[in-house]
Design an enzyme around this catalytic site. Structure first.
Site, mmCIF file in Angstrom:
data_model
loop_
_atom_site.group_PDB
_atom_site.id
_atom_site.type_symbol
_atom_site.label_atom_id
_atom_site.label_comp_id
_atom_site.label_asym_id
_atom_site.label_seq_id
_atom_site.Cartn_x
_atom_site.Cartn_y
_atom_site.Cartn_z
ATOM 1 N N ARG A 131 48.625 -41.929 74.018
ATOM 2 C CA ARG A 131 48.711 -42.339 72.724
ATOM 3 C C ARG A 131 49.556 -43.820 72.631
ATOM 4 N NH1 ARG A 131 48.728 -38.893 67.083
ATOM 5 N NH2 ARG A 131 46.577 -38.566 67.380
ATOM 6 N N ASN A 170 53.825 -33.539 64.332
ATOM 7 C CA ASN A 170 52.803 -32.714 63.640
ATOM 8 C C ASN A 170 53.454 -31.606 63.168
ATOM 9 O OD1 ASN A 170 52.822 -33.017 66.495
ATOM 10 N ND2 ASN A 170 51.298 -31.743 67.028
ATOM 11 N N CYS A 229 45.078 -31.553 56.834
ATOM 12 C CA CYS A 229 46.181 -31.017 55.955
ATOM 13 C C CYS A 229 46.111 -30.013 54.909
ATOM 14 C CB CYS A 229 47.047 -32.253 55.300
ATOM 15 S SG CYS A 229 47.753 -33.349 56.714
ATOM 16 N N PHE A 230 44.785 -30.282 54.118
ATOM 17 C CA PHE A 230 44.735 -29.363 53.099
ATOM 18 C C PHE A 230 45.126 -27.971 53.116
ATOM 19 C CE2 PHE A 230 41.983 -32.526 50.034
ATOM 20 C CZ PHE A 230 43.347 -33.095 49.726
#
Ligand code: NAD
Ligand code: UGA
Length: 462
Positions: free
Chosen positions: A41, A90, A275-276
């Site tokens: 990353r 995360n 996320c939701f």
């Protein structure tokens, strides 16, 4: 060059990368370093091929990288050398032990707290950027301030409200910045330091300060309210299909009430994204822990309706296509959880693709930015899957198109050509209601929107 402030962000993901790039761009007097345990990353952040797709992000990073924005794997050094530390790791749903499937998995979070404690040689401000259960700051403070060595840590909560696909715009022009702190002298001083950073570009009246628990909780509640609106309109879409009403007309009429407002009332195949779901389940878990079962049940129903909406989409496809999909070829237009991102985390497309394969359909997956992630999501799943970027080629020879992501490019394709290339009768299931349904019908398609009467060439349905 000497900088007035030195900022570190631990976690170079969808939030850490863009957020720090914006701070670096707006605050040339700050040196911003983003670190991650994942060297690939970091390598991508340092290359011309950034690890995430976001409109405007390439330009933003190019303008600051190597000047006052740096990406690195040197976490220990970063902790030692910086005074202000954002933590943006995360915080997925826990998949094991107590609270599995509901609670937030805080292992990455706690690990960073311990690293900060171990490598710090001076006092620091530590900022929760990740979305966390209310009261996490207390655990953070207890870990960080457990040694009596003269080094002091102030913990702030500064949740992020950006949405993917519009992250750069959201960061540049946020509705609000929320900063929660302890209301002690040290807490208020730390809070002011962070206010000053954001005040470089955000109008003062949009920088909200609050107590630390309100700040942590507001993030979960914001996501829960947004998701609740989608589940509300999706629930009504099911009723519209029975009652021959049109959900777009209903949401327009409802949304014009200024007390309700027009946003987030688009019926769909259900919400996705990283996320939701996780944040609502986290909220539900918290409520149950506090013995508030009625409150927990209320919020859990938002997730249940979302699951129901995805399953309903499959059942509608099955019903329309004569109750069998076996051996039929179905093209999926879009795999990302929303347009303008390559992110497929919790995308409804994953569920729909799996269910179609269970029905023994063959699927052709098409998406302008998400095919790499789609291949990873579908790896190991049995069935016939092809990946074709060009939406016209993808639809060739198919019995149906299921539009799953609202990419603009799908609105303006050559539909007569697509129709000619498909098996007949040809179906379009518009899971986002973005196509010109009457035009597609006139071309010859049988069209099934969400929450609207279908337009079919079968006599008995007219
Ligand atoms: P992500 O998975 O894209 O990024 C998290 C990064 O943290 C990963 O690159 C991972 O390697 C790194 N990491 C994990 N443990 C680490 C450690 N000990 N040291 C260094 N790096 C470590 O996640 P994200 O989408 O950026 O989300 C981060 C947080 O922000 C989550 O809590 C999420 O709920 C919240 N959030 C996300 C969004 C969004 O749009 N994605 C928006 C608002 C808030
Ligand atoms: C959401 C919130 O909008 C952000 O404020 C928040 O910071 C973020 O979650 C987070 O905490 O991760 P995001 O998930 O990136 O952002 O994208 P949204 O635009 O909220 O869309 C979420 C899902 O809802 C998508 O699948 C989208 O297609 C769907 N949606 C959205 C609908 O089905 N109908 C709508 O009317 C709006």
């Amino acid at each position: 060059m000497t900088f007035e402030k030195t900022i570190l962000c631990i976690g170079a993901g969808y939030v850490g990368g863009p957020t720090m790039a914006m701070i670096a761009a707006q605050c040339p007097h700050c040196r911003v370093t983003v670190v991650d345990i994942n060297p690939e990353r970091i390598g991508a952040w340092n290359s011309d091929n950034l690890p995430i797709y976001e409109p405007g992000l390439d330009e933003l990073v190019r303008a600051t990288r190597g000047m006052n924005l740096f990406f690195s794997t040197e976490i220990e050094r970063g902790i030692r050398e910086n005074d202000i530390i954002f933590v943006s790791v995360n915080t997925p749903t826990k998949s094991f032990g107590l609270g599995a499937g509901m609670a937030a998995d805080l292992q990455h979070w706690e690990k960073t707290a311990r690293q900060i404690l171990e490598f710090s040689e001076s006092s620091k401000i530590v900022i929760e950027k990740s979305t966390l259960p209310v009261k996490t700051a207390l655990a953070m403070e207890r870990i960080l301030n457990c040694r009596e060595n003269g080094i002091h840590f102030d913990v702030l909560s500064n949740p992020e409200f950006l949405a993917e696909g519009t992250a750069v715009r959201d960061l540049e022009n946020p509705d609000r910045i929320l900063i929660g702190s302890r209301e002690t002298d040290n807490g208020l001083k730390a809070r002011q330091t962070l206010v000053d950073i954001y005040a470089s570009w955000v109008p003062k009246e949009r920088i909200l300060t609050s107590n630390i628990w309100s700040s942590e909780l507001s993030k979960l509640v914001s996501n829960a309210f947004l998701a609740q609106r989608i589940s509300s309109i999706n629930a009504i879409s099911a009723l519209c299909e029975k009652a021959e009403a049109d959900v777009a007309e209903v949401s327009r009429a409802v949304g014009m009430d200024s007390r309700i407002g027009p946003k987030f009332l688009n019926a769909s195949i259900g919400f996705g994204g990283s996320c939701f779901r996780k944040d609502i389940l986290n909220l539900v878990y918290l409520c149950r822990n506090y013995g508030l079962d009625a409150v927990a049940d209320y919020w859990e129903s938002v997730v249940k309706i979302n699951d129901y909406q995805q399953e309903r989409f499959i059942r509608n496809m099955l019903g329309a296509m004569f109750n069998t999909l076996a051996g039929k070829r179905i093209c999926l237009w879009g795999f990302a959880f929303k347009a303008n991102t390559g992110d497929t985390r919790e995308s409804p497309a994953i569920f729909i693709a799996r269910r179609l394969l269970e029905e023994q359909a063959e699927i052709v997956v098409s998406d302008p930015k998400a095919l790499k992630n789609a291949r990873t999501d579908m790896a190991g799943i049995e069935g016939q899957i092809r990946y074709v970027e060009d939406p016209l080629l993808a639809a060739e020879g198919c019995h149906a198109i299921a539009l799953l992501t609202e990419w603009d490019l799908y609105r303006t394709l050559d539909f007569p050509k697509i129709f000619d290339s498909m098996a007949k009768p040809a179906f379009i299931f518009d899971g986002r209601n973005i196509l010109d349904h009457h035009r597609c019908f006139d071309i010859g398609f049988n069209v099934y929107p969400v929450g609207k009467p279908p337009l079919t060439h079968f006599l008995e349905e007219r």
